[in-house]
Scaffold this active site. Structure first.
Site, PDB file in Angstrom:
ATOM      1  N   ASP A 153       0.844  -1.201   0.000  1.00  0.00           N
ATOM      2  CA  ASP A 153       0.000   0.000   0.000  1.00  0.00           C
ATOM      3  C   ASP A 153       0.875   1.245   0.000  1.00  0.00           C
ATOM      4  OD1 ASP A 153      -2.105  -1.627   0.097  1.00  0.00           O
ATOM      5  OD2 ASP A 153      -2.769  -1.094   2.137  1.00  0.00           O
ATOM      6  N   TYR A 170       2.292   1.924  -3.427  1.00  0.00           N
ATOM      7  CA  TYR A 170       1.211   2.373  -4.316  1.00  0.00           C
ATOM      8  C   TYR A 170       0.900   3.851  -4.030  1.00  0.00           C
ATOM      9  CZ  TYR A 170      -3.395   2.728  -6.517  1.00  0.00           C
ATOM     10  OH  TYR A 170      -4.457   3.130  -7.290  1.00  0.00           O
ATOM     11  N   ASP A 171       0.792   4.165  -2.745  1.00  0.00           N
ATOM     12  CA  ASP A 171       0.492   5.554  -2.375  1.00  0.00           C
ATOM     13  C   ASP A 171       1.584   6.512  -2.844  1.00  0.00           C
ATOM     14  OD1 ASP A 171      -1.799   4.657  -1.266  1.00  0.00           O
ATOM     15  OD2 ASP A 171      -1.091   4.722   0.818  1.00  0.00           O
ATOM     16  N   LEU A 192     -35.043  -8.850 -17.551  1.00  0.00           N
ATOM     17  CA  LEU A 192     -34.965 -10.261 -17.947  1.00  0.00           C
ATOM     18  C   LEU A 192     -36.276 -10.940 -17.590  1.00  0.00           C
ATOM     19  CD1 LEU A 192     -31.422 -11.269 -16.625  1.00  0.00           C
ATOM     20  CD2 LEU A 192     -32.141 -11.296 -19.006  1.00  0.00           C
ATOM     21  N   GLU A 214     -24.459 -17.871 -16.398  1.00  0.00           N
ATOM     22  CA  GLU A 214     -23.586 -17.117 -15.478  1.00  0.00           C
ATOM     23  C   GLU A 214     -24.414 -16.602 -14.307  1.00  0.00           C
ATOM     24  OE1 GLU A 214     -22.783 -14.508 -18.693  1.00  0.00           O
ATOM     25  OE2 GLU A 214     -23.859 -12.826 -17.789  1.00  0.00           O
ATOM     26  N   LYS A 230     -26.408 -14.298 -11.705  1.00  0.00           N
ATOM     27  CA  LYS A 230     -27.143 -13.034 -11.786  1.00  0.00           C
ATOM     28  C   LYS A 230     -26.724 -12.238 -10.546  1.00  0.00           C
ATOM     29  CE  LYS A 230     -31.805 -11.260 -12.491  1.00  0.00           C
ATOM     30  NZ  LYS A 230     -31.892 -10.353 -11.350  1.00  0.00           N
ATOM     31  N   ASP A 290     -26.445  -9.533  -7.770  1.00  0.00           N
ATOM     32  CA  ASP A 290     -27.508  -8.751  -7.157  1.00  0.00           C
ATOM     33  C   ASP A 290     -26.969  -7.385  -6.736  1.00  0.00           C
ATOM     34  OD1 ASP A 290     -29.986  -8.218  -6.298  1.00  0.00           O
ATOM     35  OD2 ASP A 290     -29.926  -9.498  -4.523  1.00  0.00           O
ATOM     36  N   GLU A 309     -23.015  -4.753 -13.433  1.00  0.00           N
ATOM     37  CA  GLU A 309     -23.673  -4.609 -12.141  1.00  0.00           C
ATOM     38  C   GLU A 309     -22.678  -4.064 -11.127  1.00  0.00           C
ATOM     39  OE1 GLU A 309     -26.710  -5.597 -12.668  1.00  0.00           O
ATOM     40  OE2 GLU A 309     -27.619  -5.859 -10.707  1.00  0.00           O
ATOM     41  N   LYS A 313     -34.360 -17.821 -11.224  1.00  0.00           N
ATOM     42  CA  LYS A 313     -34.339 -17.207  -9.897  1.00  0.00           C
ATOM     43  C   LYS A 313     -34.180 -18.260  -8.802  1.00  0.00           C
ATOM     44  CE  LYS A 313     -35.796 -13.310  -9.210  1.00  0.00           C
ATOM     45  NZ  LYS A 313     -35.193 -11.989  -9.031  1.00  0.00           N
ATOM     46  N   CYS A 320     -55.413   2.522  20.345  1.00  0.00           N
ATOM     47  CA  CYS A 320     -55.624   3.258  21.591  1.00  0.00           C
ATOM     48  C   CYS A 320     -56.079   4.648  21.171  1.00  0.00           C
ATOM     49  CB  CYS A 320     -54.318   3.344  22.382  1.00  0.00           C
ATOM     50  SG  CYS A 320     -54.392   4.548  23.713  1.00  0.00           S
TER      51      CYS A 320
HETATM   52  S1  IVH Z   1     -28.026  -9.697 -18.814  1.00  0.00           S
HETATM   53  C1  IVH Z   1     -31.118  -7.461 -21.614  1.00  0.00           C
HETATM   54  N1  IVH Z   1     -26.508 -10.755 -17.033  1.00  0.00           N
HETATM   55  O1  IVH Z   1     -30.450  -8.425 -13.846  1.00  0.00           O
HETATM   56  C2  IVH Z   1     -30.865  -7.864 -20.250  1.00  0.00           C
HETATM   57  N2  IVH Z   1     -28.136  -9.194 -16.304  1.00  0.00           N
HETATM   58  O2  IVH Z   1     -33.410  -8.638 -14.116  1.00  0.00           O
HETATM   59  C3  IVH Z   1     -29.435  -8.064 -20.097  1.00  0.00           C
HETATM   60  N3  IVH Z   1     -28.099  -8.772 -13.906  1.00  0.00           N
HETATM   61  O3  IVH Z   1     -31.094  -5.257 -15.101  1.00  0.00           O
HETATM   62  C4  IVH Z   1     -29.105  -8.382 -18.737  1.00  0.00           C
HETATM   63  N4  IVH Z   1     -26.443 -10.120 -13.440  1.00  0.00           N
HETATM   64  O4  IVH Z   1     -28.906  -5.512 -13.926  1.00  0.00           O
HETATM   65  C5  IVH Z   1     -27.508  -9.905 -17.256  1.00  0.00           C
HETATM   66  N5  IVH Z   1     -25.068 -11.770 -15.563  1.00  0.00           N
HETATM   67  C6  IVH Z   1     -26.044 -10.923 -15.794  1.00  0.00           C
HETATM   68  C7  IVH Z   1     -26.649 -10.192 -14.750  1.00  0.00           C
HETATM   69  C8  IVH Z   1     -27.707  -9.348 -15.054  1.00  0.00           C
HETATM   70  C9  IVH Z   1     -27.309  -9.258 -12.944  1.00  0.00           C
HETATM   71  C10 IVH Z   1     -29.193  -7.812 -13.685  1.00  0.00           C
HETATM   72  C11 IVH Z   1     -29.206  -6.668 -14.662  1.00  0.00           C
HETATM   73  C12 IVH Z   1     -30.611  -6.557 -15.173  1.00  0.00           C
HETATM   74  C13 IVH Z   1     -31.357  -7.451 -14.242  1.00  0.00           C
HETATM   75  C14 IVH Z   1     -32.518  -8.063 -14.987  1.00  0.00           C
END
Ligand code: IVH
Length: 702
Positions: A57, A60-61, A107, A137, A139, A141, A198, A347, A459
């Site tokens: 660190d 780097y600094d 999606l 892949e 999703k 959050d 994301e 999901k 009440c």
């Molecule tokens: S593809 C056209 N890939 O999920 C849609 N979305 O419910 C392309 N998200 O708004 C999205 N991981 O923010 C895609 N590996 C991933 C994702 C992903 C998270 C989110 C994205 C989107 C939401 C849709």
């Protein structure tokens, strides 16, 4: 991405840069600055994308400080994509709306094998079965982001917004070191590209952040998704940099060459290739998490495997995304207005936890409503520890058949609000005890009332001590009069010690007396005094919210505040007149009418006014005073001589117009001053845009 040979090269470079002497000439400085930037970019990638530092660190600094010093000494060498510019941009006044180059769609969801089979069958019908492959892949959050690169430089970052219009958060995105400020798109013949992904907070970072907040006595964050979304919209990009955000980039939205021709499907052929390309460009792309499959069974097995390891994965994921791999095939399937047909989310099931219901507390709110609150053995669930859960009302308890001592199943609605999804009746031992809902107020013992057809016991004693306490707590709270230095605990203490009895007393405090109380110092007294003084000039809608009139939230309070000169004017309004106001129905009208026809409330308002509290409508509350600009969109370019850009933007909003940041067919007016350049040229090519000067703009609003 850096090859092992390059890694070595940049490590050597860093070492040399730490030892080079001060530059003597501008040329000298130019060379050193370039090398320092390259070295820092390499280390940012090594640490923020590869998750492993290869420099201390301290060193780097040192590199960073050298770069900053030399740039300060030779301002001509400063470049927008220098690593020092990540958080050098200071405060963002407001986030301007920007139009996405391509809508950011959502999606479609799937929950089981049958849904995925249906998706696959549908696609096979659309594109044929030949060579069909899917990428699967996680999703992630978090909060979606779209990054635009032009000539290899990050020029814009935007939130998703409603999918068509997002907010420009470029300054804040630059504070995320996993977002490269420049990327070698030109190597692929790409002149302009938009990549999407994301913004997330790793679980360990999120927990540490909450731990830290707990120690500081601050409110903890509910979940990493909302925290990331909130952090992206902070006004101070230096603070954004401290929030530990990371960007995972999972898609190239579009990419065009110098002639504006699409490069995707013509150089980069598939989603799989785009992820590899993004990774090579230095983005944090999910290369390691990407699977490629041909059958539904394989996809389902892969999803199940991920659901299994979800809890041990370092980042929150709420499902998997299944994407048809080949771009040409994707094109053939097209999209609905909501989602692409070539992708679907799988999901995961909601996270659940088991715990034991130890006791139920009956809490009285400021309106007298009595709410049963379950106290369970604290249990971790989706990033936070849950110990208290609202049971809403008596009917809910009966319906779910909840008893003391029960093992209950806990979930979090929207990953935020905990609720009892059910009781594990098989875990009953026979020692469980029914929950008895009280018929008397737990605070003042008066008989509770429940009108026919309602679910809430109330009440109705206005002097009920807990209700009074809650009313004052609400009055001073952030969304209401927002009195800094007067939190819940202080209100409770002041009430307990007789320092205040009612709201009016807040404005007549004996500060000398408070200064002598245990734990109070001059600074905290001054802080309190300042907070109370400042609250006197809150706009009227805040006071309306603070008064706790039933059924009146911020929105209705704003409507009410706009329509009168003084709060007291409502004394003469009939329920019918009230019902003519926007969003006010019979229930709300009755409540407002009752409030302004209750002597004690008029007395309260009069006293507050005598004590210096604003009870009148301020100018900004009635803005937009008119709708002269009628929702039309504006953009300012070139030099403005009659007002600053900020003032111009304020004028647009006050007159009911809106601002957009780029020239597109959505723009109604371009206000062009001397020296206007490319925006003007572009606007001239779109016939629907009216190009005006400052004077015409002023005429429009005068
Ligand atoms: S593809 C056209 N890939 O999920 C849609 N979305 O419910 C392309 N998200 O708004 C999205 N991981 O923010 C895609 N590996 C991933 C994702 C992903 C998270 C989110 C994205 C989107 C939401 C849709």
């Amino acid at each position: 991405m850096y090859t092992p040979a390059q890694e070595k090269e940049y490590l050597d470079l860093s070492r040399r840069m730490l030892a080079t002497p001060e530059p003597q000439t501008q040329e000298d400085a130019d060379k050193i600055v370039k090398d320092l930037r390259d070295a820092i970019r390499f280390h940012d990638w090594r640490y923020y994308v590869q998750a492993e530092a290869v420099i201390t660190d301290f060193d780097y600094d040192q590199l960073f400080k050298r770069l900053k010093d030399i740039e300060a000494q030779y301002p001509a060498l400063m470049l927008a994509d220098s690593p020092t510019q990540r958080v050098a941009l200071g405060l963002t006044e407001e986030f301007v709306a920007v139009e996405h180059n391509l809508p950011m769609l959502s999606l479609d969801n799937s929950y089981n094998e049958a849904d995925i089979t249906e998706f696959d069958t549908r696609l096979r019908k659309l594109v044929g079965t030949e060579g069909i492959e899917y990428c699967v892949e996680p999703k992630f959050d978090g909060s979606s982001i779209a990054l635009v690169y032009e000539n290899d430089v990050l020029v814009r970052a935007a939130t998703r917004g409603d999918g068509v219009m997002g907010e420009d958060i470029t300054n804040n995105a630059k504070a995320l070191k996993s977002i490269p400020l420049r990327a070698d798109f030109s190597k692929y013949g790409i002149v302009k590209a938009e990549v999407r992904g994301e913004v997330i907070i790793r679980n360990e970072v999120f927990s540490a952040m909450n731990e830290n907040r707990r120690e500081l006595g601050l409110k903890t964050f509910q979940n990493s998704r909302n925290t990331a979304a909130g952090a992206l919209r902070l006004k101070d990009s230096a603070e954004v940099a401290r929030r530990g955000l990371e960007a995972i980039i999972y898609q190239i939205g579009y990419a065009v060459d110098k002639d504006g021709k699409n490069v995707l499907g013509n150089g980069i052929e598939s989603h799989f290739e785009s992820i590899q390309t993004l990774y090579k460009l230095g983005f944090n792309a999910p290369v390691k998490e990407l699977g490629k499959y041909t059958t539904v069974q394989q996809i389902v097995a892969h999803c199940a495997e991920w659901e299994e390891k979800r809890n041990s994965f370092p980042i929150e994921i709420d499902g998997m995304v299944i994407k048809l791999d080949n771009y040409e095939k994707q094109q053939q399937t097209g999209s609905t207005s909501h989602h692409p047909r070539w992708a679907i989310a799988f999901k995961f099931k909601a996270r659940q936890a088991h715990s034991v219901l130890e006791r139920v507390e009956f809490q009285v709110g400021r309106t007298g409503a009595v709410t049963p609150v379950a106290k369970i053995t604290p249990v971790p669930l989706a990033g936070v520890t849950i110990g208290s859960i609202s049971l809403h009302n008596e009917d809910f308890i009966l319906e779910k058949d909840i008893m003391l001592g029960d093992t209950v199943l806990v979930e979090r609605a929207g990953d935020v609000i905990p609720y009892i999804a059910g009781v594990i009746t098989t875990a009953r031992t026979g020692n469980e005890i029914p929950i008895i809902f009280p018929r008397e107020c737990p605070s003042c013992n008066s008989t509770l009332v429940k009108p026919d057809g309602e679910a809430i016991w109330r009440c109705v004693n206005l002097d009920c001590p807990v209700q009074q306490e809650e009313r004052i707590i609400h009055f001073v709270s952030k969304g209401a009069m927002d009195i800094e230095g007067l939190g819940k605990d202080i209100v409770r203490r002041f009430l307990a010690e007789g320092i205040i009895k009612q709201v009016q007393d807040i404005y007549q405090l004996d500060y000398d007396h408070i200064g002598r109380l245990e734990g109070w110092k001059e600074r905290s007294v001054n802080n309190l005094k300042h907070g109370i003084e400042a609250s006197k000039s809150q706009p009227l809608w805040k006071l309306f919210t603070a008064l706790g009139i039933r059924h009146i939230g911020n929105t209705t309070a704003k409507v009410l505040a706009k329509k009168v000169k003084s709060a007291l004017d409502y004394q003469t309004w009939t329920q019918e007149q009230l019902m003519e106001l926007e969003d006010i129905g019979p229930k709300v009208a009755e409540s407002v009418y009752d409030f302004f026809h209750t002597e004690a409330n008029i007395q309260l308002l009069t006293e507050l006014q005598q004590l210096g509290v604003n009870i009148e409508t301020k100018l900004e509350e009635v803005q937009p005073a008119n709708n002269k600009l009628d929702g039309k969109s504006f953009l300012f370019t070139g030099t403005l001589t009659k007002f600053t850009r900020d003032e111009a933007q304020g004028l647009v909003e006050q007159n009911g117009g809106k601002l957009i940041s780029g020239v597109s067919k959505n723009l109604d007016y371009l206000v062009a001053g001397p020296g206007a350049g490319s925006k003007l040229t572009k606007a001239q090519s779109i016939p629907t845009i009216q190009i005006i000067d400052e004077d015409v703009f002023l005429e429009m609003i005068s």
